[in-house]
Design a protein around this motif. Structure first.
Motif, short mmCIF file in Angstrom:
data_model
loop_
_atom_site.label_atom_id
_atom_site.label_comp_id
_atom_site.label_asym_id
_atom_site.label_seq_id
_atom_site.Cartn_x
_atom_site.Cartn_y
_atom_site.Cartn_z
N TYR A 50 0.82 -1.21 0.00
CA TYR A 50 0.00 0.00 0.00
C TYR A 50 0.85 1.27 0.00
CZ TYR A 50 -4.48 -2.43 0.64
OH TYR A 50 -5.61 -3.19 0.47
N ILE A 53 1.93 1.87 -3.54
CA ILE A 53 0.82 2.40 -4.35
C ILE A 53 0.63 3.89 -4.07
CG2 ILE A 53 -1.70 2.34 -4.68
CD1 ILE A 53 -1.50 -0.73 -4.18
N VAL A 54 0.62 4.25 -2.80
CA VAL A 54 0.42 5.65 -2.43
C VAL A 54 1.58 6.52 -2.89
CG1 VAL A 54 0.23 7.24 -0.45
CG2 VAL A 54 -1.17 5.17 -0.53
N LEU A 57 0.91 7.38 -6.40
CA LEU A 57 -0.18 8.35 -6.50
C LEU A 57 0.28 9.75 -6.09
CD1 LEU A 57 -3.08 6.21 -5.00
CD2 LEU A 57 -2.84 6.92 -7.40
N LEU A 78 -9.69 11.03 -4.28
CA LEU A 78 -9.98 9.67 -4.73
C LEU A 78 -11.30 9.11 -4.16
CD1 LEU A 78 -6.40 8.16 -4.45
CD2 LEU A 78 -7.60 8.86 -6.53
N THR A 81 -13.51 5.89 -5.20
CA THR A 81 -12.73 4.91 -5.97
C THR A 81 -12.20 3.84 -5.02
OG1 THR A 81 -10.56 5.95 -5.71
CG2 THR A 81 -11.96 6.79 -7.49
N ASP A 82 -11.66 2.77 -5.60
CA ASP A 82 -11.11 1.70 -4.77
C ASP A 82 -9.78 2.10 -4.13
OD1 ASP A 82 -9.81 1.71 -7.22
OD2 ASP A 82 -9.59 -0.46 -7.30
N LYS A 83 -9.16 3.15 -4.62
CA LYS A 83 -7.86 3.59 -4.09
C LYS A 83 -7.98 4.35 -2.77
CE LYS A 83 -5.05 2.47 -7.57
NZ LYS A 83 -5.07 1.06 -7.75
N VAL A 86 -6.92 2.43 0.25
CA VAL A 86 -5.46 2.26 0.32
C VAL A 86 -4.83 3.50 0.95
CG1 VAL A 86 -3.36 1.98 -1.06
CG2 VAL A 86 -5.42 0.69 -1.65
#
Length: 129
Positions: A50, A53-54, A57, A78, A81-83, A86
């Motif tokens: 995670y 991923i962040v 972003l 976000l 959204t699915d993000k 996270v």
């Protein structure tokens, strides 16, 4: 030291979504059994995934503001959204370090670099205090 592996799987259950509650329950039960001076730590690879991923972003929207504020703005951006889950997960990790362990982290790269050993040393020091 007790390591609760795959603590992230609690988020797949229908029960309360707090890994801290799992750690607290294990701590409570071991104390009730007479054990003293032990450490219960939840471990999960999902934290590292995670954070990666962040970091990607945030690289798209890099700003010269504190990391907490960046994460708050990103979670709003976000929303829906699915993000967003996270980002909030990583924001909670950041808050845990800040409020439970007195560690202020200003950059997502620093959060990614935190060595598990350093984190455990911090936890152990808190037990000694």
């Amino acid at each position: 030291m007790i390591a609760v592996n795959r603590v992230d799987e609690i988020f797949d259950s229908e029960e309360s979504k707090s890994y801290v509650r799992v750690e607290d329950y294990i701590h409570y039960r071991l104390t009730a059994l007479g054990y003293e001076k032990f450490l219960v730590v939840g471990v999960s690879a999902i934290q590292a995934v995670y954070c990666d991923i962040v970091a990607k972003l945030l690289a798209q929207d890099s700003a010269d503001v504190p990391l907490e504020e960046q994460l708050d703005k990103l979670s709003i951006k976000l929303r829906g959204t699915d993000k967003v889950a996270v980002v909030i997960f990583v924001r909670n990790i950041l808050s845990d370090f800040k409020y439970f362990h007195g560690m202020k982290i200003d950059d997502i790269k620093d959060l990614q670099k935190i060595n598990r050993t350093d984190y455990l040393k911090c936890l152990i020091q808190n037990l000694k205090d």
